[in-house]
Scaffold this active site. Structure first.
Site, PDB file in Angstrom:
ATOM      1  CE  LYS A  10       4.288   0.123  -1.810  1.00 26.75           C
ATOM      2  NZ  LYS A  10       5.007   1.394  -1.955  1.00 26.75           N
TER       3      LYS A  10
ATOM      4  CG  ASP B  40       7.421   1.259   0.417  1.00 29.90           C
ATOM      5  OD1 ASP B  40       7.094   0.058   0.391  1.00 29.90           O
ATOM      6  OD2 ASP B  40       6.683   2.181  -0.004  1.00 29.90           O
TER       7      ASP B  40
HETATM    8  P1  NDP Z   1       4.359   9.948   6.262  1.00 31.72           P
HETATM    9  O1  NDP Z   1       3.301   9.646   7.253  1.00 31.72           O
HETATM   10  O2  NDP Z   1       5.614   9.185   6.263  1.00 31.72           O
HETATM   11  O3  NDP Z   1       4.676  11.515   6.421  1.00 31.72           O
HETATM   12  C1  NDP Z   1       5.551  12.195   5.560  1.00 31.72           C
HETATM   13  C2  NDP Z   1       5.417  13.680   5.831  1.00 31.72           C
HETATM   14  O4  NDP Z   1       5.817  13.966   7.173  1.00 31.72           O
HETATM   15  C3  NDP Z   1       6.284  14.512   4.931  1.00 31.72           C
HETATM   16  O5  NDP Z   1       5.567  15.716   4.671  1.00 31.72           O
HETATM   17  C4  NDP Z   1       7.514  14.794   5.772  1.00 31.72           C
HETATM   18  O6  NDP Z   1       8.086  16.020   5.374  1.00 31.72           O
HETATM   19  C5  NDP Z   1       6.934  14.855   7.172  1.00 31.72           C
HETATM   20  N1  NDP Z   1       7.845  14.365   8.221  1.00 31.72           N
HETATM   21  C6  NDP Z   1       8.615  13.254   8.196  1.00 31.72           C
HETATM   22  N2  NDP Z   1       9.291  13.097   9.344  1.00 31.72           N
HETATM   23  C7  NDP Z   1       8.945  14.130  10.132  1.00 31.72           C
HETATM   24  C8  NDP Z   1       9.336  14.536  11.443  1.00 31.72           C
HETATM   25  N3  NDP Z   1      10.197  13.811  12.152  1.00 31.72           N
HETATM   26  N4  NDP Z   1       8.795  15.673  11.953  1.00 31.72           N
HETATM   27  C9  NDP Z   1       7.907  16.414  11.244  1.00 31.72           C
HETATM   28  N5  NDP Z   1       7.503  16.082   9.979  1.00 31.72           N
HETATM   29  C10 NDP Z   1       8.028  14.946   9.437  1.00 31.72           C
HETATM   30  O7  NDP Z   1       3.646   9.939   4.812  1.00 31.72           O
HETATM   31  P2  NDP Z   1       3.785   9.123   3.456  1.00 31.72           P
HETATM   32  O8  NDP Z   1       2.444   9.218   2.814  1.00 31.72           O
HETATM   33  O9  NDP Z   1       4.956   9.544   2.683  1.00 31.72           O
HETATM   34  O10 NDP Z   1       3.954   7.584   3.904  1.00 31.72           O
HETATM   35  C11 NDP Z   1       5.216   6.941   4.050  1.00 31.72           C
HETATM   36  C12 NDP Z   1       5.474   5.986   2.920  1.00 31.72           C
HETATM   37  O11 NDP Z   1       4.466   4.987   2.843  1.00 31.72           O
HETATM   38  C13 NDP Z   1       5.418   6.636   1.524  1.00 31.72           C
HETATM   39  O12 NDP Z   1       6.524   7.461   1.264  1.00 31.72           O
HETATM   40  C14 NDP Z   1       5.296   5.427   0.666  1.00 31.72           C
HETATM   41  O13 NDP Z   1       6.556   4.795   0.509  1.00 31.72           O
HETATM   42  C15 NDP Z   1       4.339   4.569   1.488  1.00 31.72           C
HETATM   43  N6  NDP Z   1       2.925   4.727   1.057  1.00 31.72           N
HETATM   44  C16 NDP Z   1       2.281   3.645   0.532  1.00 31.72           C
HETATM   45  C17 NDP Z   1       0.974   3.711   0.129  1.00 31.72           C
HETATM   46  C18 NDP Z   1       0.305   2.504  -0.406  1.00 31.72           C
HETATM   47  O14 NDP Z   1      -0.799   2.628  -0.968  1.00 31.72           O
HETATM   48  N7  NDP Z   1       0.882   1.332  -0.281  1.00 31.72           N
HETATM   49  C19 NDP Z   1       0.213   4.971   0.184  1.00 31.72           C
HETATM   50  C20 NDP Z   1       0.957   6.070   0.781  1.00 31.72           C
HETATM   51  C21 NDP Z   1       2.254   5.920   1.200  1.00 31.72           C
HETATM   52  P3  NDP Z   1       9.629  16.149   4.836  1.00 31.72           P
HETATM   53  O15 NDP Z   1       9.813  15.138   3.751  1.00 31.72           O
HETATM   54  O16 NDP Z   1       9.692  17.547   4.345  1.00 31.72           O
HETATM   55  O17 NDP Z   1      10.478  15.892   6.030  1.00 31.72           O
END
Ligand code: NDP
Length: 260
Positions: free
Chosen positions: A63, A33
């Site tokens: 998007k 995504d």
């Molecule tokens: P998430 O809820 O997926 O959380 C991501 C964070 O959690 C990062 O800091 C990551 O760190 C950490 N993390 C991931 N896996 C673990 C784990 N197993 N244990 C501990 N920490 C973890 O947040 P996002 O906001 O990135 O949401 C996911 C996706 O949704 C986005 O990447 C995007 O593609 C989409 N999105 C869409 C939006 C919209 O308006 N349509 C708005 C926001 C997001 P690290 O990378 O260091 O592991």
């Protein structure tokens, strides 16, 4: 549409995002995504091409950004995204936010792209019930997907029920509340019964509610952890206990009140 995908919000374009995409695909992810506004479509495309997995086995979402909304400008934004991704076709194109005065005609452009066969599925993101009703009334075409903020502190039950009644697939963004719920004590307690982490418990809760989920991680070991959610089932009591954590608390903007 795969139940699990990789989100790449805030992952830097170039080598960084292409490596992140490749490690996720190697770990079994088949859905990625991205969005124009993440400014990493080119690196996502590179990661896909270098992954060794045939294009037709992957599910790619991007998007249309708010500044590009409107009918003609959306048609152009789509082609620009495709060029950056280096793809001939797309699996899912979404209207990123319901920009007032624009989202209805933006949706018409997505319907046009779908009818031309440029994209296999079209949907929206951050749409409330009244936004969904507007585009359905105007175009007669029901969005196939609504990607919304969804995690145990924001379960949006009425919106989810509306989506399900209308055949709209809900998809969770920030499913881990951007990392704020990954060491939640109640989720850790539930996870200990199944030998699973709080993150795995949350992502499994998504699936059992019929919600597609797209956690983001740049770390291969966490990508693998987040994908290991198909080998256990939360009990009805545990599902209810997670439902009870809802606080109607957003971490992102309010779709009825944003100014970007
Ligand atoms: P998430 O809820 O997926 O959380 C991501 C964070 O959690 C990062 O800091 C990551 O760190 C950490 N993390 C991931 N896996 C673990 C784990 N197993 N244990 C501990 N920490 C973890 O947040 P996002 O906001 O990135 O949401 C996911 C996706 O949704 C986005 O990447 C995007 O593609 C989409 N999105 C869409 C939006 C919209 O308006 N349509 C708005 C926001 C997001 P690290 O990378 O260091 O592991």
């Amino acid at each position: 549409m795969p139940w699990l995908g990789l989100g790449v919000f805030k992952v830097e374009d170039g080598v960084s995002v292409s490596e992140v995409v490749k490690s996720a695909i190697a770990a079994g992810y088949r859905s990625i995504d991205t969005a124009m506004v993440y400014r990493n479509e080119a690196g996502v495309g590179q990661g896909i091409r270098e992954s060794g997995v045939p294009r037709d086995q992957l599910f790619i979402t991007t998007k249309v950004w708010n500044a590009d909304q409107g009918y003609e400008s959306t048609l152009k934004a789509f082609e620009d995204s495709m060029e950056r991704l280096g793809l001939d076709d797309l699996d899912l194109y979404l209207v990123h936010w319901p920009v007032k005065g624009k989202y209805v005609e933006t949706w018409r452009a997505l319907v046009e792209l779908y009818q031309r066969g440029r994209v296999r599925a079209i949907g929206v993101s951050n749409f409330q019930i009244h936004h969904l009703e507007d585009v359905i009334r105007d175009s007669g075409v029901v969005p196939m997907v609504n990607q919304i903020e969804y995690h145990p502190h924001l379960s949006q039950k009425p919106l989810l029920e509306f989506c399900k009644r209308n055949g709209i697939q809900p998809e969770a963004w920030s499913p881990l509340a951007q990392g704020r719920l990954t060491d939640h004590p109640a989720l850790a307690d539930i996870g200990s019964k199944y030998g699973k982490t709080p993150s795995q418990v949350i992502l499994r809760w998504d699936l059992q509610h019929g919600v597609v989920t797209i956690p983001k991680s740049v770390r291969p070991e966490r990508q693998k952890e987040n994908a290991e959610i198909f080998d256990f089932e939360l009990s009805a009591d545990d599902m209810a206990a997670i439902d009870a954590l809802n606080l109607d608390q957003r971490i992102g903007p309010d779709p009825d009140n944003f100014n970007f």
